[in-house]
Write an enzyme that holds these catalytic residues in place. Structure first.
Site, PDB file in Angstrom:
ATOM      1  N   ASN A  60       0.722  -1.272   0.180  1.00 50.33           N
ATOM      2  CA  ASN A  60      -0.028  -0.021   0.050  1.00 50.33           C
ATOM      3  C   ASN A  60       0.689   1.297  -0.013  1.00 50.33           C
ATOM      4  O   ASN A  60       0.714   2.236  -0.681  1.00 50.33           O
ATOM      5  CB  ASN A  60      -0.744   0.152   1.208  1.00 50.33           C
ATOM      6  CG  ASN A  60      -2.362  -0.802   1.099  1.00 50.33           C
ATOM      7  OD1 ASN A  60      -2.545  -1.286  -0.186  1.00 50.33           O
ATOM      8  ND2 ASN A  60      -2.901  -1.400   2.191  1.00 50.33           N
ATOM      9  N   HIS A  65      -3.330   2.322  -2.296  1.00 49.28           N
ATOM     10  CA  HIS A  65      -4.279   1.508  -1.805  1.00 49.28           C
ATOM     11  C   HIS A  65      -5.265   0.628  -2.886  1.00 49.28           C
ATOM     12  O   HIS A  65      -5.614  -0.480  -2.810  1.00 49.28           O
ATOM     13  CB  HIS A  65      -5.115   2.094  -0.684  1.00 49.28           C
ATOM     14  CG  HIS A  65      -4.513   2.600   0.436  1.00 49.28           C
ATOM     15  ND1 HIS A  65      -4.498   1.702   1.526  1.00 49.28           N
ATOM     16  CD2 HIS A  65      -3.952   3.712   0.888  1.00 49.28           C
ATOM     17  CE1 HIS A  65      -3.794   2.054   2.600  1.00 49.28           C
ATOM     18  NE2 HIS A  65      -3.728   3.201   2.115  1.00 49.28           N
ATOM     19  N   GLU A  95      -5.834  -7.863   5.509  1.00 49.83           N
ATOM     20  CA  GLU A  95      -5.089  -8.716   4.759  1.00 49.83           C
ATOM     21  C   GLU A  95      -4.929 -10.107   5.202  1.00 49.83           C
ATOM     22  O   GLU A  95      -4.317 -10.922   4.797  1.00 49.83           O
ATOM     23  CB  GLU A  95      -3.610  -8.363   4.335  1.00 49.83           C
ATOM     24  CG  GLU A  95      -2.891  -8.272   5.532  1.00 49.83           C
ATOM     25  CD  GLU A  95      -2.870  -6.988   6.248  1.00 49.83           C
ATOM     26  OE1 GLU A  95      -1.941  -6.790   7.298  1.00 49.83           O
ATOM     27  OE2 GLU A  95      -3.731  -6.151   6.355  1.00 49.83           O
TER      28      GLU A  95
END
Length: 177
Positions: A60, A65, A95
């Site tokens: 990220n 993102h 995640e």
């Protein structure tokens, strides 16, 4: 009739992670409860795996993102495809992913998850917006058999502890709980 259809659609959507289109944590918990009853009734093993993408924050931070979301979607699809028909795969959040292996003991589930880990780690994912590689995307996992003590919450806690141990031991590995 239309109201019934809308209600059925809303119930279905409430069980699906909007990003990955996998079942969400809520759906996993319901499936787990049903699978425990089924495994007890059949006398078959039931195993949980808790997985977490290694160093995901770096993806990220480096790529944004939106790119990170695409990586999560690719991993979700790979988990669902590679785990097989006897596996229920869900997104836990962030995640993190959960896999529920029906009829498979912890050693076989660990072997299957390790094969998925190796296959995903061998792929080179590219950021299609920039043409830059994401680098090696790996995950760590913890595996625990529910039917060892019949307590789904305890098994989930063991899988989580095994995941934490895998992270502590250098990541990109699968540990038994």
């Amino acid at each position: 009739e239309r109201l019934r259809d809308n209600l059925a659609q809303a119930r279905s959507e409430a069980d699906v992670d909007h990003l990955t289109r996998l079942p969400n944590r809520r759906a996993f918990e319901r499936r787990l409860a049903a699978a425990v009853i089924e495994a007890r009734g059949n006398g078959t093993p039931l195993t949980i795996a808790f997985c977490d993408v290694d160093h995901f924050k770096k993806v990220n931070d480096r790529h944004g993102h939106a790119a990170g979301d695409r990586v999560l979607c690719a991993l979700a699809a790979s988990f669902a495809e590679m785990a097989g028909d006897a596996c229920f795969t869900a997104r836990h959040g962030g995640e993190e992913f959960l896999l529920l292996f029906a009829g498979i003991g912890k050693d076989a589930a660990k072997a299957r998850l390790d094969a998925i880990r190796r296959a995903l780690g061998a792929r080179m994912l590219m950021n299609r917006d920039t043409g830059q590689p994401f680098g090696k995307i790996t995950f760590s996992g913890g595996v625990a058999e529910v039917t060892v003590d019949g307590d789904a919450r305890a098994a989930l806690a063991r899988a989580d502890a095994a995941l934490y141990a895998a992270k502590q031991q250098g990541r990109n590995r699968i540990e038994l709980g």
